[in-house]
Design a protein around this motif. Sequence first.
Motif, short mmCIF file in Angstrom:
data_model
loop_
_atom_site.label_atom_id
_atom_site.label_comp_id
_atom_site.label_asym_id
_atom_site.label_seq_id
_atom_site.Cartn_x
_atom_site.Cartn_y
_atom_site.Cartn_z
N VAL A 12 53.26 25.29 28.88
CA VAL A 12 52.44 26.50 28.94
C VAL A 12 53.19 27.51 28.08
O VAL A 12 54.32 27.89 28.39
N THR A 15 51.36 32.38 29.47
CA THR A 15 50.60 32.45 30.73
C THR A 15 49.60 33.60 30.72
O THR A 15 48.46 33.44 31.15
N CYS A 18 46.74 32.62 28.65
CA CYS A 18 46.24 31.29 29.02
C CYS A 18 46.28 30.32 27.85
O CYS A 18 45.29 29.66 27.52
N GLU A 37 41.85 28.93 34.39
CA GLU A 37 42.84 29.91 34.83
C GLU A 37 42.99 30.01 36.35
O GLU A 37 44.03 30.44 36.83
N LEU A 40 45.62 26.76 36.66
CA LEU A 40 46.22 26.49 35.35
C LEU A 40 46.95 25.15 35.34
O LEU A 40 47.71 24.84 36.26
N GLN A 42 49.74 22.47 34.32
CA GLN A 42 51.19 22.55 34.14
C GLN A 42 51.64 21.40 33.23
O GLN A 42 50.87 20.47 32.99
#
Length: 90
Positions: A12, A15, A18, A37, A40, A42
Amino acid sequence: MCLGIPGRIVEVTDTENCLAKVDVSGVQRTISVRLLEKDLPQPDDWVLVHVGFAMAKIDEAEALLTLAAVQKLGDAYQDEIEAFDSSSIV
């Protein structure tokens, strides 16, 4: 032809916006995970990627079966990988 292709989240990268780096058949690109979102993805999660967006989380077994199926499409699969390779989100 546009396909949704399984990709594995590598990291990611942002964050707040997004964004995540995804690996699709060895090609890594930054994509938007904004549509996911509320949950989310990982690193090591699999997502279905279409036009630079993760559309859905999928499990690894489904991802691998889907990759095997789309690879059988031959030229359409290669065209999609080439389009993914030449795209980017800035």
